[in-house]
Design a protein around this motif. Structure first.
Motif, PDB file in Angstrom:
ATOM      1  N   VAL A  27       0.826  -1.211   0.000  1.00 59.80           N
ATOM      2  CA  VAL A  27       0.000   0.000   0.000  1.00 59.80           C
ATOM      3  C   VAL A  27       0.861   1.263   0.000  1.00 59.80           C
ATOM      4  CG1 VAL A  27      -1.828   1.278   1.184  1.00 59.80           C
ATOM      5  CG2 VAL A  27      -1.850  -1.227   1.215  1.00 59.80           C
ATOM      6  N   ILE A  28       1.714   1.417   1.017  1.00 60.00           N
ATOM      7  CA  ILE A  28       2.487   2.654   1.166  1.00 60.00           C
ATOM      8  C   ILE A  28       3.495   2.836   0.042  1.00 60.00           C
ATOM      9  CG2 ILE A  28       4.007   3.981   2.677  1.00 60.00           C
ATOM     10  CD1 ILE A  28       1.141   3.584   3.695  1.00 60.00           C
ATOM     11  N   MET A  29       4.211   1.776  -0.335  1.00 56.67           N
ATOM     12  CA  MET A  29       5.246   1.921  -1.355  1.00 56.67           C
ATOM     13  C   MET A  29       4.689   2.312  -2.720  1.00 56.67           C
ATOM     14  SD  MET A  29       8.589  -0.456  -1.959  1.00 56.67           S
ATOM     15  CE  MET A  29       7.811  -1.822  -2.783  1.00 56.67           C
ATOM     16  N   PRO A  30       3.625   1.658  -3.244  1.00 56.93           N
ATOM     17  CA  PRO A  30       3.047   2.120  -4.514  1.00 56.93           C
ATOM     18  C   PRO A  30       2.509   3.546  -4.440  1.00 56.93           C
ATOM     19  CG  PRO A  30       2.313  -0.104  -4.031  1.00 56.93           C
ATOM     20  CD  PRO A  30       3.003   0.389  -2.811  1.00 56.93           C
ATOM     21  N   ILE A  31       1.921   3.920  -3.287  1.00 54.11           N
ATOM     22  CA  ILE A  31       1.442   5.294  -3.121  1.00 54.11           C
ATOM     23  C   ILE A  31       2.607   6.272  -3.175  1.00 54.11           C
ATOM     24  CG2 ILE A  31       0.475   6.898  -1.418  1.00 54.11           C
ATOM     25  CD1 ILE A  31      -1.483   4.729  -0.600  1.00 54.11           C
ATOM     26  N   ILE A  63      -1.987  -1.765 -10.266  1.00 49.25           N
ATOM     27  CA  ILE A  63      -1.588  -3.127 -10.642  1.00 49.25           C
ATOM     28  C   ILE A  63      -0.295  -3.518  -9.939  1.00 49.25           C
ATOM     29  CG2 ILE A  63      -0.937  -4.621 -12.575  1.00 49.25           C
ATOM     30  CD1 ILE A  63      -2.756  -2.909 -14.344  1.00 49.25           C
ATOM     31  N   TYR A  64       0.632  -2.556  -9.813  1.00 53.79           N
ATOM     32  CA  TYR A  64       1.903  -2.846  -9.146  1.00 53.79           C
ATOM     33  C   TYR A  64       1.678  -3.217  -7.681  1.00 53.79           C
ATOM     34  CZ  TYR A  64       6.619  -2.217  -7.290  1.00 53.79           C
ATOM     35  OH  TYR A  64       7.815  -2.402  -6.665  1.00 53.79           O
ATOM     36  N   GLY A  65       0.807  -2.463  -6.986  1.00 54.03           N
ATOM     37  CA  GLY A  65       0.501  -2.785  -5.598  1.00 54.03           C
ATOM     38  C   GLY A  65      -0.122  -4.160  -5.465  1.00 54.03           C
ATOM     39  N   ALA A 115      -5.234  -2.335  -1.270  1.00 55.70           N
ATOM     40  CA  ALA A 115      -4.164  -1.652  -1.988  1.00 55.70           C
ATOM     41  C   ALA A 115      -4.721  -0.802  -3.127  1.00 55.70           C
ATOM     42  CB  ALA A 115      -3.163  -2.672  -2.527  1.00 55.70           C
ATOM     43  N   ALA A 116      -5.659  -1.360  -3.898  1.00 54.97           N
ATOM     44  CA  ALA A 116      -6.227  -0.648  -5.041  1.00 54.97           C
ATOM     45  C   ALA A 116      -7.004   0.591  -4.599  1.00 54.97           C
ATOM     46  CB  ALA A 116      -7.121  -1.578  -5.850  1.00 54.97           C
ATOM     47  N   VAL A 117      -7.835   0.433  -3.582  1.00 56.65           N
ATOM     48  CA  VAL A 117      -8.630   1.563  -3.092  1.00 56.65           C
ATOM     49  C   VAL A 117      -7.724   2.642  -2.513  1.00 56.65           C
ATOM     50  CG1 VAL A 117     -10.328   2.270  -1.357  1.00 56.65           C
ATOM     51  CG2 VAL A 117     -10.700   0.189  -2.687  1.00 56.65           C
ATOM     52  N   GLY A 118      -6.688   2.244  -1.797  1.00 58.06           N
ATOM     53  CA  GLY A 118      -5.757   3.217  -1.220  1.00 58.06           C
ATOM     54  C   GLY A 118      -5.093   4.078  -2.278  1.00 58.06           C
ATOM     55  N   LEU A 183       4.750  -1.345 -16.437  1.00 54.04           N
ATOM     56  CA  LEU A 183       4.219  -0.660 -15.266  1.00 54.04           C
ATOM     57  C   LEU A 183       5.142   0.471 -14.815  1.00 54.04           C
ATOM     58  CD1 LEU A 183       2.873  -3.635 -13.083  1.00 54.04           C
ATOM     59  CD2 LEU A 183       1.662  -2.265 -14.787  1.00 54.04           C
ATOM     60  N   TRP A 184       6.441   0.322 -15.068  1.00 52.84           N
ATOM     61  CA  TRP A 184       7.401   1.317 -14.620  1.00 52.84           C
ATOM     62  C   TRP A 184       7.806   2.293 -15.720  1.00 52.84           C
ATOM     63  CZ3 TRP A 184       8.417   2.729  -9.914  1.00 52.84           C
ATOM     64  CH2 TRP A 184       8.212   1.824  -8.860  1.00 52.84           C
TER      65      TRP A 184
END
Length: 253
Positions: A27-31, A63-65, A115-118, A183-184
């Motif tokens: 969650v935190i890292m993709p954000i 998608i990454y999260g 993760a997606a909602v975040g 994705l990156w």
């Protein structure tokens, strides 16, 4: 039904509420990366281009999260169950094995949902992204269904049964998969042969589906078939590996 709900409740507390690594990595890292590359490192991009980039990159980070949760979190969780013998304890309960595995898959899907909602909420609050509720809902639902093949990748990795091997496989699968599927970085910036490989990945197919929903376009049937094919192949592969491992255990017994 009551026994299934009981199992889901136990796994919810074990895997989500008490799993700090999940909230950091999935969650935190993709954000963090989304805010960094859509708000900070944007250069002198025009407002029109920036808005498109912020929306497209949101899909990539969703998608990454889910990829992190479906591979690293799933494989490490199942490995911990093996090393702590929790899986053996579950076999001694009267709960059918299919309910045991179903409760796990539902919890892993819930991880991906969080993760997606975040990340979606971050896009709205940080970049003022505005989409109809129907589009947000369809993107999240499509992502959850599309992560089923990724969850089976995590299950397959966990069957290595060794912490060192599982960590190695996670690094060899997760991050290269994120890069090669676009994705990156844009897929068209890669060599042709790498683009060909990237277009075959489940994360690329899922990205195509989500971006079609995002732009109110028709979903490419080939992307849907690609997700289904990956799901079938990985399901069969998982069953074959489990059957092979049980056969070896019987031979050595």
């Amino acid at each position: 039904m009551r026994s299934l709900l009981y199992q889901i409740n136990i796994n919810f507390k074990r895997i989500i509420l008490r799993n700090k690594r999940f909230f950091f990595f999935d969650v935190i890292m993709p954000i963090f990366f989304y805010v960094l590359y859509s708000k900070v490192f944007v250069g002198n991009a025009s407002p029109a281009f920036l808005k498109v980039w912020q929306t497209d990159y949101l899909i990539s980070m969703i998608i990454y999260g889910c990829l992190l949760g479906s591979t690293i979190t799933v494989s490490n969780t199942l490995l911990e169950d093996q090393t702590s013998h929790f899986d053996i304890l579950s076999r001694l309960t009267p709960l059918p094995r299919w309910k045991y595995y179903l409760s796990r898959v539902l919890i892993f899907l819930l991880l991906n949902l969080i993760a997606a909602v975040g990340i979606c909420i971050t896009g709205v609050l940080v970049n003022n992204l505005s989409l109809p509720i129907q589009s947000w809902t369809l993107i999240i639902l499509a992502t959850l269904v599309g992560t089923l093949p990724l969850i089976f990748i995590g299950i397959l990795i966990s069957l290595a049964s060794s912490p060192a091997t599982v960590n190695l496989l996670n690094n060899l699968v997760t991050f290269p998969l994120a890069i090669v599927s676009g994705l990156w970085m844009p897929l068209n910036a890669m060599p042709k042969w790498l683009q060909t490989i990237g277009k075959l990945t489940p994360t690329f197919e899922l990205s195509n589906i989500d971006k079609a929903i995002l732009n109110s376009k028709a979903i490419d049937n080939s992307s849907v078939m690609g997700i289904i094919l990956w799901f079938v192949v990985l399901c069969v592969g998982t069953l074959l590996v489990i059957k092979y491992q049980r056969h070896r255990e019987l031979n050595f017994a």
